[in-house]
Design an enzyme around this catalytic site. Structure first.
Site: not given
Ligand code: ADP
Ligand code: DAR
Length: 378
Positions: A148, A247, A251, A293, A295, A302, A331, A336
């Site tokens: 993404r 966020e 995305r 953010c 990060t 990612r 994660r 996250e």
């Molecule tokens: P991001 O910030 O990249 O969107 P998150 O940690 O918020 O990541 O995860 C968003 C969603 O994407 C979550 O439901 C997570 O389970 C899903 N996800 C992340 N990586 C994968 C993957 N490789 N396969 C399936 N779902 C994924």
């Molecule tokens: N809540 C923030 C998340 C930091 C990185 N992840 C993001 N941006 N989705 C923390 O400080 O944990």
């Protein structure tokens, strides 16, 4: 407490050239900042906010405002309210990265493995998209693969400064733009407003849709007017998706079952290049593509696998240690701040700045290949 005022008020509030407001930070905000800073200092928080918000930096920044009226409180309130934050800060608008640079720059350098305030993020480079193959052709370890990136629409601030009208405007602009996508990217936009709880929860459980009520985003004033302006676009088989105004403004996501990172990456690159022709994105000469953010700045990429490595994961601390050796981040299954379910971890590249899009994905590709090799040898 959001300090932002609409851009239209900028002339009354801020200086067009310096991007700084000439309005004072009001006493209530200063009180909230002081009490929050003292509580954070006394806490055992491990956040980068606590690590880098020294009394000196705090005193230097607490009276500053961006031309949107964003204050230091808008930047740090999530980390003040959630001491278990990993980072603890967000940029309420793009100028915040400059006005509050004394706090953002050391946090960016720490998180992105040494991206200094004098460093410049490289131009966008997707590289040779034919390089990546299947990480796990036999399907022994990798359940699914996702890549993404985040994009911010030029001319709009980030969540805490958006008006309800702007949310509606952005949703309309994005949904009509995405409706023009063809071939494999062809799909439908589904507003969160009016979506049944069952459909919403199923999409979340299947990892296609962002979860609701993230306390870190709520504390950052990123969930105002929810669910107005929020939604998800996806193609029929949900291998190409776009989140709108969670966020980040956008995305852009490519994902599928199995370990074929090459196919996932090629789909994402095609999609971003196609959308970029239709929508102007916020890009900073030094920081790369801008996001809410810090990060996610730079490439904003990612690349992750949902993976089962039962031997390595029998000792979570060991898994984290080995992963960090390859600049990988571990994660939980739902992303996250979640735990693993059924031994499935979300493992991805950690760095997003100071390297190209290709390099960020290659770092994940090489790291996951190493993890699988180690798992096989245990
Ligand atoms: P991001 O910030 O990249 O969107 P998150 O940690 O918020 O990541 O995860 C968003 C969603 O994407 C979550 O439901 C997570 O389970 C899903 N996800 C992340 N990586 C994968 C993957 N490789 N396969 C399936 N779902 C994924
Ligand atoms: N809540 C923030 C998340 C930091 C990185 N992840 C993001 N941006 N989705 C923390 O400080 O944990």
């Amino acid at each position: 407490m959001g300090g932002c005022t609409s851009k239209d008020d900028k002339n009354a509030k801020g200086d067009e050239t310096t991007g700084k407001s000439n309005e004072m930070v009001d006493a209530a905000v200063l009180d909230k900042l002081e009490s929050g800073f003292k509580k954070l200092e006394a806490s055992d928080s491990k956040s980068l906010l606590k690590k880098y918000l020294t009394r000196e930096v705090f005193d230097k920044l607490k009276t500053k405002k961006t031309s949107f009226g964003s204050t230091l409180l808008d930047v740090i309130q999530s980390g003040l309210e959630n001491h278990d934050s990993g980072i603890g800060i967000y940029a309420p608008d793009a100028e915040a990265y400059t006005v509050f640079a004394d706090l953002f720059d050391p946090i960016i350098e720490d998180y992105h493995g040494g991206f200094k305030k004098t460093d410049k993020h490289p131009p966008k480079n997707w590289g040779d998209v034919s390089v990546f193959g299947n990480l796990d052709p036999a399907g022994e370890f990798v359940v699914s693969t996702r890549v993404r990136c985040g994009r911010s629409l030029e001319g709009y601030p980030f969540n805490p400064c958006l008006t309800e009208e702007q949310y509606k405007e952005m949703e309309q602009k994005v949904s009509s733009t995405l409706s023009g996508l063809e071939g494999e990217l062809k799909g439908t936009f589904y507003p969160l407003t009016g979506m049944s709880k069952e459909v919403q929860q199923k999409l979340i459980d299947d990892h296609f849709l962002f979860k609701e009520g993230d306390r870190f985003l709520q504390a950052a004033n990123a969930c105002r007017f929810w669910p107005t302006g929020r939604g998800i676009f996806h193609n029929d088989n949900k291998t190409f998706l776009v989140w709108v105004n969670e966020e980040d403004h956008l995305r852009i996501i490519s994902m599928q079952m199995g370990g074929d990172l090459g196919q996932v990456y090629r789909r994402l690159v095609t999609a971003v290049n196609d959308i970029e022709k239709r929508l102007p994105f916020s890009h900073h000469d030094r920081l790369g593509f801008l996001t809410f953010c810090p990060t996610n700045l730079g490439t904003t990429v990612r690349a992750s696998v949902h993976i089962k490595v039962p031997k390595l994961a029998s000792n979570k601390a060991k898994l984290d240690e080995v992963a960090s050796k390859f600049n990988l981040q571990v994660r939980g299954t739902r992303g996250e701040h979640t735990e693993a379910e059924g031994g499935i971890y979300d493992i991805s590249n950690k760095r997003r700045m100071g390297l190209t899009e290709f390099d960020a994905v290659k770092e994940m590709y090489d790291g996951i290949a190493e993890l699988i090799k180690i798992e096989k040898e245990l």
